[in-house]
Design a protein around this motif. Structure first.
Motif, PDB file in Angstrom:
ATOM      1  N   LYS A   1       0.778  -1.324  -0.025  1.00  0.00           N
ATOM      2  CA  LYS A   1       0.171   0.156  -0.077  1.00  0.00           C
ATOM      3  C   LYS A   1       0.930   1.359  -0.052  1.00  0.00           C
ATOM      4  O   LYS A   1       0.359   2.633   0.183  1.00  0.00           O
ATOM      5  CB  LYS A   1      -0.904   0.027   1.127  1.00  0.00           C
ATOM      6  N   ASN A   2       2.055   0.998  -0.138  1.00  0.00           N
ATOM      7  CA  ASN A   2       3.049   2.304  -0.105  1.00  0.00           C
ATOM      8  C   ASN A   2       3.472   2.756   1.166  1.00  0.00           C
ATOM      9  O   ASN A   2       4.118   3.925   1.076  1.00  0.00           O
ATOM     10  CB  ASN A   2       2.771   3.090  -1.375  1.00  0.00           C
ATOM     11  N   ASP A   3       3.173   2.144   2.122  1.00  0.00           N
ATOM     12  CA  ASP A   3       3.672   2.808   3.595  1.00  0.00           C
ATOM     13  C   ASP A   3       4.820   2.511   3.699  1.00  0.00           C
ATOM     14  O   ASP A   3       5.533   1.492   3.217  1.00  0.00           O
ATOM     15  CB  ASP A   3       2.825   1.941   4.380  1.00  0.00           C
ATOM     16  N   LEU A   4       5.819   3.383   4.344  1.00  0.00           N
ATOM     17  CA  LEU A   4       7.055   3.591   4.538  1.00  0.00           C
ATOM     18  C   LEU A   4       7.398   2.761   5.845  1.00  0.00           C
ATOM     19  O   LEU A   4       6.913   3.412   6.882  1.00  0.00           O
ATOM     20  CB  LEU A   4       7.826   4.719   4.158  1.00  0.00           C
ATOM     21  N   PHE A   5       7.943   1.720   6.009  1.00  0.00           N
ATOM     22  CA  PHE A   5       8.237   1.076   7.417  1.00  0.00           C
ATOM     23  C   PHE A   5       9.883   1.166   7.729  1.00  0.00           C
ATOM     24  O   PHE A   5      10.642   0.897   6.869  1.00  0.00           O
ATOM     25  CB  PHE A   5       7.841  -0.389   7.549  1.00  0.00           C
ATOM     26  N   VAL A   6      10.246   1.335   8.879  1.00  0.00           N
ATOM     27  CA  VAL A   6      11.566   1.932   9.319  1.00  0.00           C
ATOM     28  C   VAL A   6      12.131   0.889  10.670  1.00  0.00           C
ATOM     29  O   VAL A   6      11.305   1.088  11.652  1.00  0.00           O
ATOM     30  CB  VAL A   6      11.578   3.228   9.477  1.00  0.00           C
ATOM     31  N   VAL A   7      13.312   0.502  10.385  1.00  0.00           N
ATOM     32  CA  VAL A   7      14.035   0.070  11.539  1.00  0.00           C
ATOM     33  C   VAL A   7      14.924   0.948  11.917  1.00  0.00           C
ATOM     34  O   VAL A   7      15.890   1.460  11.081  1.00  0.00           O
ATOM     35  CB  VAL A   7      14.460  -1.495  11.275  1.00  0.00           C
ATOM     36  N   GLU A   8      14.953   1.496  13.115  1.00  0.00           N
ATOM     37  CA  GLU A   8      16.085   2.355  13.342  1.00  0.00           C
ATOM     38  C   GLU A   8      16.943   1.929  14.382  1.00  0.00           C
ATOM     39  O   GLU A   8      16.440   1.222  15.476  1.00  0.00           O
ATOM     40  CB  GLU A   8      15.534   3.956  13.511  1.00  0.00           C
ATOM     41  N   SER A   9      18.315   2.777  14.553  1.00  0.00           N
ATOM     42  CA  SER A   9      19.012   2.071  15.547  1.00  0.00           C
ATOM     43  C   SER A   9      18.449   2.413  17.077  1.00  0.00           C
ATOM     44  O   SER A   9      17.926   3.366  17.485  1.00  0.00           O
ATOM     45  CB  SER A   9      20.331   3.092  15.472  1.00  0.00           C
ATOM     46  N   GLY A  10      18.709   1.212  17.874  1.00  0.00           N
ATOM     47  CA  GLY A  10      18.335   1.283  19.223  1.00  0.00           C
ATOM     48  C   GLY A  10      16.878   1.207  19.539  1.00  0.00           C
ATOM     49  O   GLY A  10      16.599   0.986  20.679  1.00  0.00           O
ATOM     50  N   SER A  11      15.894   1.125  18.533  1.00  0.00           N
ATOM     51  CA  SER A  11      14.513   1.124  18.534  1.00  0.00           C
ATOM     52  C   SER A  11      14.158  -0.417  18.874  1.00  0.00           C
ATOM     53  O   SER A  11      14.736  -1.167  18.130  1.00  0.00           O
ATOM     54  CB  SER A  11      13.917   1.689  17.529  1.00  0.00           C
TER      55      SER A  11
END
Length: 150
Positions: free
Chosen positions: A60-70
């Motif tokens: 659905k074009n949603d941007l998912f992110v894995v960020e440092s320390g999260s």
């Protein structure tokens, strides 16, 4: 055959993704998600704590992110980065999303995040899982283990 340099002056560039005709990438050094533009330029989309920093797009074009320390998987709505799912403690790294919108995130385990945000551990015991990919038919998930133990 020679290589063409499309962009200079970036740091540790990871997680290339084609999305809507554009090449997106994560620059771990600056902590940014960017889009390649013409004439040795790139456009900032989102500053994100790094390293690591990985992202992918849902069907659905949603941007998912894995960020440092999260310990969370984040979703960017175009304006705000918000928690979508809790991954738990550990160093989370790579992300890949299948055609049904199921999200795989690796770290101390490979965790499946379902479209409703619920999570299921799939495989545990990794030392340093790295790149992931899905086969063309979506039936096989491949995960590189950089430093496997015995």
């Amino acid at each position: 055959m020679s290589a063409n340099i499309l962009l200079n002056g970036r740091g540790l560039v990871e997680c290339p993704r084609w999305h809507r005709g554009e090449l997106w990438f994560a620059d771990w050094t600056s902590g940014e998600i960017r889009v390649l533009e013409e004439a040795n330029q790139s456009r900032l989309v989102l500053p994100v704590e790094a390293p690591p920093l990985s992202f992918d797009f849902s069907p659905k074009n949603d941007l998912f992110v894995v960020e440092s320390g999260s310990s969370s998987l984040m979703r960017f709505d175009g304006k705000v980065l918000k928690e979508f799912a809790t991954l738990g403690p550990g160093a989370w790294n790579e992300i890949v999303i299948d055609a049904a919108g199921r999200i795989y995130v690796n770290g101390p385990a490979i965790t499946l995040v379902l479209p409703d945000g619920s999570t299921e551990k799939q495989v545990e015991g990794f030392q340093f899982p790295n790149g992931m990919a899905l086969s063309a038919d979506g039936l096989t998930l491949v995960c590189a283990e950089s430093w496997p133990s015995g």
